[in-house]
Write a protein that holds these residues in place. Structure first.
Motif, PDB file in Angstrom:
ATOM      1  N   GLU A   1       1.118  -1.091  -0.114  1.00  0.00           N
ATOM      2  CA  GLU A   1      -0.133   0.481  -0.537  1.00  0.00           C
ATOM      3  C   GLU A   1       1.056   1.362   0.042  1.00  0.00           C
ATOM      4  OE1 GLU A   1      -3.351   2.808  -0.271  1.00  0.00           O
ATOM      5  OE2 GLU A   1      -3.483   0.222  -0.623  1.00  0.00           O
ATOM      6  N   LEU A   2       1.691   1.009   0.788  1.00  0.00           N
ATOM      7  CA  LEU A   2       2.824   2.151   0.894  1.00  0.00           C
ATOM      8  C   LEU A   2       3.482   2.460  -0.501  1.00  0.00           C
ATOM      9  CD1 LEU A   2       4.190   4.664   2.474  1.00  0.00           C
ATOM     10  CD2 LEU A   2       6.144   2.591   2.708  1.00  0.00           C
ATOM     11  N   ARG A   3       3.606   1.473  -1.322  1.00  0.00           N
ATOM     12  CA  ARG A   3       4.425   1.715  -2.127  1.00  0.00           C
ATOM     13  C   ARG A   3       3.619   2.262  -3.718  1.00  0.00           C
ATOM     14  NH1 ARG A   3      10.013  -0.040  -3.745  1.00  0.00           N
ATOM     15  NH2 ARG A   3       9.149   0.421  -5.409  1.00  0.00           N
ATOM     16  N   ARG A   4       2.264   1.404  -3.502  1.00  0.00           N
ATOM     17  CA  ARG A   4       1.058   2.371  -4.416  1.00  0.00           C
ATOM     18  C   ARG A   4       0.934   3.566  -3.912  1.00  0.00           C
ATOM     19  NH1 ARG A   4      -3.126   3.428  -4.142  1.00  0.00           N
ATOM     20  NH2 ARG A   4      -4.070   3.650  -2.192  1.00  0.00           N
ATOM     21  N   ALA A   5       1.254   4.049  -3.101  1.00  0.00           N
ATOM     22  CA  ALA A   5       0.603   5.694  -3.095  1.00  0.00           C
ATOM     23  C   ALA A   5       2.231   6.566  -2.767  1.00  0.00           C
ATOM     24  CB  ALA A   5       0.921   6.027  -1.067  1.00  0.00           C
ATOM     25  N   LEU A   6       2.843   5.779  -3.063  1.00  0.00           N
ATOM     26  CA  LEU A   6       4.424   6.598  -3.548  1.00  0.00           C
ATOM     27  C   LEU A   6       4.153   6.206  -5.202  1.00  0.00           C
ATOM     28  CD1 LEU A   6       7.006   5.645  -0.872  1.00  0.00           C
ATOM     29  CD2 LEU A   6       6.317   7.575  -1.077  1.00  0.00           C
ATOM     30  N   GLY A   7       4.562   5.860  -5.364  1.00  0.00           N
ATOM     31  CA  GLY A   7       3.517   5.668  -7.726  1.00  0.00           C
ATOM     32  C   GLY A   7       2.424   6.925  -7.640  1.00  0.00           C
ATOM     33  N   GLN A   8       1.618   6.878  -6.451  1.00  0.00           N
ATOM     34  CA  GLN A   8       1.010   7.930  -6.912  1.00  0.00           C
ATOM     35  C   GLN A   8       0.972   9.519  -6.896  1.00  0.00           C
ATOM     36  OE1 GLN A   8      -2.440   6.912  -4.410  1.00  0.00           O
ATOM     37  NE2 GLN A   8      -3.732   5.973  -5.688  1.00  0.00           N
ATOM     38  N   LEU A   9       2.031  10.032  -5.676  1.00  0.00           N
ATOM     39  CA  LEU A   9       2.734  10.740  -4.845  1.00  0.00           C
ATOM     40  C   LEU A   9       3.915  11.291  -6.943  1.00  0.00           C
ATOM     41  CD1 LEU A   9       3.334  10.970  -1.746  1.00  0.00           C
ATOM     42  CD2 LEU A   9       2.724  12.367  -2.788  1.00  0.00           C
ATOM     43  N   ARG A  10       4.523  10.291  -6.741  1.00  0.00           N
ATOM     44  CA  ARG A  10       5.552  10.465  -7.766  1.00  0.00           C
ATOM     45  C   ARG A  10       4.226  10.865  -9.430  1.00  0.00           C
ATOM     46  NH1 ARG A  10       7.260   6.012  -8.017  1.00  0.00           N
ATOM     47  NH2 ARG A  10       9.065   6.220  -6.063  1.00  0.00           N
ATOM     48  N   HIS A  11       3.610  10.341  -9.540  1.00  0.00           N
ATOM     49  CA  HIS A  11       2.349  10.915 -10.562  1.00  0.00           C
ATOM     50  C   HIS A  11       2.202  12.264 -10.568  1.00  0.00           C
ATOM     51  CE1 HIS A  11      -0.141  10.134 -14.061  1.00  0.00           C
ATOM     52  NE2 HIS A  11      -1.123  11.368 -12.805  1.00  0.00           N
ATOM     53  N   CYS A  12       1.283  12.784  -9.287  1.00  0.00           N
ATOM     54  CA  CYS A  12       1.452  13.788  -9.206  1.00  0.00           C
ATOM     55  C   CYS A  12       2.364  14.777  -8.857  1.00  0.00           C
ATOM     56  CB  CYS A  12       1.238  13.876  -7.557  1.00  0.00           C
ATOM     57  SG  CYS A  12      -0.904  13.290  -7.654  1.00  0.00           S
ATOM     58  N   VAL A  13       3.722  14.702  -9.056  1.00  0.00           N
ATOM     59  CA  VAL A  13       4.643  15.331  -8.003  1.00  0.00           C
ATOM     60  C   VAL A  13       5.598  15.490  -9.941  1.00  0.00           C
ATOM     61  CG1 VAL A  13       7.185  15.939  -8.272  1.00  0.00           C
ATOM     62  CG2 VAL A  13       5.466  15.323  -6.454  1.00  0.00           C
TER      63      VAL A  13
END
Length: 96
Positions: A8-20
């Protein structure tokens, strides 16, 4: 952390990376966007370290050592204790 929490943490980080990435497209490579990208990368590195911790045995904790409390009085010292002592703060000897 459990493996599902790490996923779940890695998925959230992927979303953050996309937003950045979207912010970088909109605002360019300004300092604020660079800091956000660095933060996401650092969190990703930390998440990888957590995953590695799950696969390695944990060291045993060292036994706790009870420490003796030494009370230092706050009353002034006898000035005779310092007679003929070097005064290092002034860079030389103090002659009395």
């Amino acid at each position: 952390m459990t493996s599902s929490e790490i996923v779940e943490l890695r998925r959230a980080l992927g979303q953050l990376r996309h937003c950045v990435g979207s912010l970088r497209t909109r605002y360019g490579d300004i300092a604020a966007v660079q800091r956000l990208a660095n933060d996401v990368e650092r969190m990703d590195i930390d998440a990888i370290e957590l995953m590695e911790l799950d696969s390695t045995p944990r060291p045993r904790e060292a036994p706790r050592v009870e420490r003796e409390v030494v009370v230092v009085p706050d009353t002034p010292y006898d000035p005779k204790l310092w007679h003929d002592a070097d005064d290092e703060g002034l860079g030389g000897y103090r002659h009395t």
